[in-house]
Structure formats: structure tokens, C-alpha cells
Write an enzyme that holds these catalytic residues in place. Structure first.
Site, PDB file in Angstrom:
ATOM      1  N   HIS A  52      -4.003  -0.640   8.422  1.00 32.30           N
ATOM      2  CA  HIS A  52      -2.814   0.203   8.302  1.00 32.30           C
ATOM      3  C   HIS A  52      -3.152   1.665   8.588  1.00 32.30           C
ATOM      4  O   HIS A  52      -3.996   2.258   7.908  1.00 32.30           O
ATOM      5  CB  HIS A  52      -2.267   0.060   6.878  1.00 32.30           C
ATOM      6  CG  HIS A  52      -0.992   0.785   6.636  1.00 32.30           C
ATOM      7  ND1 HIS A  52      -0.829   1.667   5.593  1.00 32.30           N
ATOM      8  CD2 HIS A  52       0.190   0.735   7.278  1.00 32.30           C
ATOM      9  CE1 HIS A  52       0.405   2.134   5.607  1.00 32.30           C
ATOM     10  NE2 HIS A  52       1.051   1.581   6.631  1.00 32.30           N
TER      11      HIS A  52
ATOM     12  N   HIS B  21       2.247   9.543  11.222  1.00 29.90           N
ATOM     13  CA  HIS B  21       3.210   8.728  10.481  1.00 29.90           C
ATOM     14  C   HIS B  21       4.568   9.394  10.279  1.00 29.90           C
ATOM     15  O   HIS B  21       5.609   8.820  10.536  1.00 29.90           O
ATOM     16  CB  HIS B  21       2.633   8.336   9.108  1.00 29.90           C
ATOM     17  CG  HIS B  21       3.576   7.488   8.317  1.00 29.90           C
ATOM     18  ND1 HIS B  21       4.466   8.003   7.394  1.00 29.90           N
ATOM     19  CD2 HIS B  21       3.810   6.157   8.358  1.00 29.90           C
ATOM     20  CE1 HIS B  21       5.186   7.021   6.885  1.00 29.90           C
ATOM     21  NE2 HIS B  21       4.820   5.898   7.448  1.00 29.90           N
TER      22      HIS B  21
HETATM   23  O1  G3P Z   1       3.140  -2.016   9.386  1.00 29.83           O
HETATM   24  C1  G3P Z   1       4.137  -1.711   8.495  1.00 29.83           C
HETATM   25  C2  G3P Z   1       3.976  -0.412   7.808  1.00 29.83           C
HETATM   26  O2  G3P Z   1       3.231   0.472   8.583  1.00 29.83           O
HETATM   27  C3  G3P Z   1       5.295   0.160   7.505  1.00 29.83           C
HETATM   28  O3  G3P Z   1       5.230   1.215   6.643  1.00 29.83           O
HETATM   29  O4  G3P Z   1       5.692   3.569   6.172  1.00 29.83           O
HETATM   30  O5  G3P Z   1       3.377   2.839   6.558  1.00 29.83           O
HETATM   31  O6  G3P Z   1       4.950   2.976   8.458  1.00 29.83           O
HETATM   32  P1  G3P Z   1       4.793   2.718   6.991  1.00 29.83           P
HETATM   33 CA    CA Z   2       3.640   2.123  10.168  1.00 26.65          CA
END
Ligand code: G3P
Ligand code: CA
Length: 285
Positions: free
Chosen positions: A32, A74
Site C-alpha cells: 500500500h 495520495h
Molecule cells: O488500494 C486501496 C486503498 O489504497 C484505498 O485507500 O485512501 O489509501 O487510497 P487509500
Molecule cells: Ca490508494
């Protein structure tokens, strides 16, 4: 004759042992934001680190700069992860490149060590160059601060993936369903994943799980990525029955990791790819 029947019976019993019939499916380990507890999120350092740890795929988030370049960060604003302020889309790539993208990092290894290379906001091109041939990609297209789509972002992202011949190695993610539709229109062969979280499920759950499964099927996505806090066995089953593959995010707790590996999900997204990789190897030999 008796010996033959005996041997056949033994063979059938052997074929039914748990090791053969209940072989645990191996979920993909998805880092992530490149594994944001191990290195500053969405930076080249994070992507290289997760590749070195053996992640199957890296996940990242894309916005557009003022001069229309896909950049990897992000938030639609700079304040949370960099030493800059304001909207990403109000800054050119050159201006974004002056910022420190690791300045707010506090991961499991503590405050950033002195002397470590300053991490800049990478362009999508730079990341593709870094990961090509080493890991697959889960690329999330984000929306602007006001919730509207960046004009042309889907086409620009697709162009970059084609330039690096990474279309086949990529799953395109979004919380925004019009974005997913636009991507499929541009290239029906690009694998897509609808992200669903608290907001979506709170609105849709009163209509029932079958309605959710139907809406997601109609989107023509191949995957659904579910907020791990909102997963239920009913939802998993309804999606799988429709032929959709399912993944969960963002799982950082070892007990939850073990649970989802046992559930046989297709991918698990985590800020700790090191930990998940170890568990996957332990539980799915
Ligand atoms: O892969 C899903 C996840 O990245 C969604 O949440 O807020 O970290 O982009 P976020
Ligand atoms: Ca994401």
C-alpha cells in the site's frame, strides 16, 4: 481382485487428504503506497523497498499537476506528506519536484535517519521505470479536492502504461465509478478494480448485498477492493458468485492478515509487506 479394490480405495483416500483438497490459495501481497509504514509513502524509496521485500504488486495514487503530468501522491493537497502547501493541481511538476515527500514520515523504523536521500514526489513515468519487470502495479486514479475528475487523467495514465508496456501488469483502481467506466471505454482489456469503503457501503447496504453485487457487476470491473473493516462473508460470497475477484485493504494487523489468507481472498493490501509476505509463505506453502 480384492487387492486391486483395496489399492484403489487407498488411492482415493490419499487423494482426499487435506493437503491436496484444501490447499490454501495464495493472495497477492500488495504494498500500500509502496508500504507506507516502512518508507515514506508513494516515493521511489518505498517502491524499491517493497520490491526488495518480495511484494507481488505496489499500490500507488495518481493526481495531475498544473501542467497536466500524472504524479504519484495520495492526497489532492500537499500538506499531509510534504513540506509544501495547497493543491497538487496548482503546482507544476517543476514546483512539486522541489518538495520533500518524506518530511512527515514516521514509520515502524522511527524518525528518518540522518543522511537518507531526500524523496521527491515521483512522476508516474519515474515509478513505471523503477518497477517495470520487478512487480505488478495497482494504480489508483484519484479525483480532485472537490470530488470532480481531473480532465483527461484516464487517457494520460493509459498512455504512460502503454509507453512502458505495463498495461497487462496493471490493475486500475478507483473509488470513483465514472473513472472506472472511462477507463474501460478507453481500453476494455485494462483490468479494473472498484474500491468500496465505508461511505459506499453505508449508502448501499440498506439496499442489500445482492444489489451491491449487481451494481459492481454492471461496472464490468474484474476486481472489487473492500475496506477490511467492512468485509462480511455474505458480501464476499455474493461478489464471488458473480465471478468477481476480491481483495481487502488496508490490513496491517497479523491476526487480520491470517484471517484474510484463510478466507482465500485474491489480494491483500498492506503498509507492512514484510509481515504479510512472511505470513503468506507460512500459511500457503
Ligand atoms: O488500494 C486501496 C486503498 O489504497 C484505498 O485507500 O485512501 O489509501 O487510497 P487509500
Ligand atoms: Ca490508494
Amino acid at each position: 481382485m480384492f487387492t486391486l479394490i483395496f489399492l484403489l480405495t487407498l488411492h482415493c483416500l490419499a487423494a482426499d487428504t487435506p493437503s491436496d483438497t484444501q490447499k490454501q490459495k495464495r493472495p497477492l501481497v500488495v504494498a500500500h503506497r509502496g508500504g507506507s509504514k516502512l518508507a515514506p509513502e508513494n516515493t521511489l524509496e518505498a517502491f524499491s523497498n517493497s520490491i526488495a521485500l518480495g511484494a507481488d504488486a505496489v499500490e500507488l495514487d495518481v493526481h495531475l499537476s498544473k501542467d497536466g503530468v500524472p504524479v504519484v501522491i495520495h492526497d489532492p493537497v500537499l500538506d499531509k506528506t510534504t513540506d509544501g502547501f495547497g493543491l497538487v493541481e496548482n503546482h507544476t511538476l517543476l514546483e512539486l519536484k522541489k518538495l520533500d515527500a518524506g518530511v512527515r514520515f514516521k514509520g515502524t523504523r522511527g524518525p528518518r535517519k540522518q543522511g537518507i536521500e531526500i524523496q521527491r514526489i515521483p512522476s508516474l513515468d519515474e515509478v513505471l521505470q523503477r518497477i517495470k519487470g520487478k512487480a505488478n502495479l495497482q494504480l489508483e486514479i484519484k479525483v480532485r479536492q472537490d470530488g470532480t475528475r481531473y480532465p483527461g487523467i484516464e487517457r494520460k495514465v493509459l498512455e504512460a502504461l502503454r509507453n512502458y508496456t505495463m498495461v497487462k501488469d496493471t490493475v486500475l483502481l478507483s473509488f470513483d465509478f465514472p473513472t472506472l467506466r472511462a477507463v474501460k471505454e478507453l481500453d476494455p482489456d485494462l483490468t479494473t478494480c472498484a474500491l468500496i469503503g465505508t461511505r459506499y457501503l453505508n449508502t448501499m447496504l440498506p439496499r442489500g448485498v445482492p444489489a451491491i453485487a449487481e451494481e459492481l457487476t454492471n461496472l464490468r470491473v474484474e476486481y472489487v477492493g473492500i475496506d477490511e473493516r467492512k468485509v462480511s462473508s455474505g458480501l464476499l460470497e455474493a461478489l464471488r458468485t458473480r465471478g468477481l475477484r476480491v481483495g481487502v485493504w488496508t490490513v496491517n494487523d497479523e491476526v487480520r492478515m491470517r484471517f484474510f489468507i484463510q478466507q482465500g481472498v485474491d489480494f491483500i493490501t498492506t503498509d507492512r509487506p514484510d509481515l504479510l509476505k512472511r505470513l503468506v509463505e507460512e500459511l500457503t506453502p
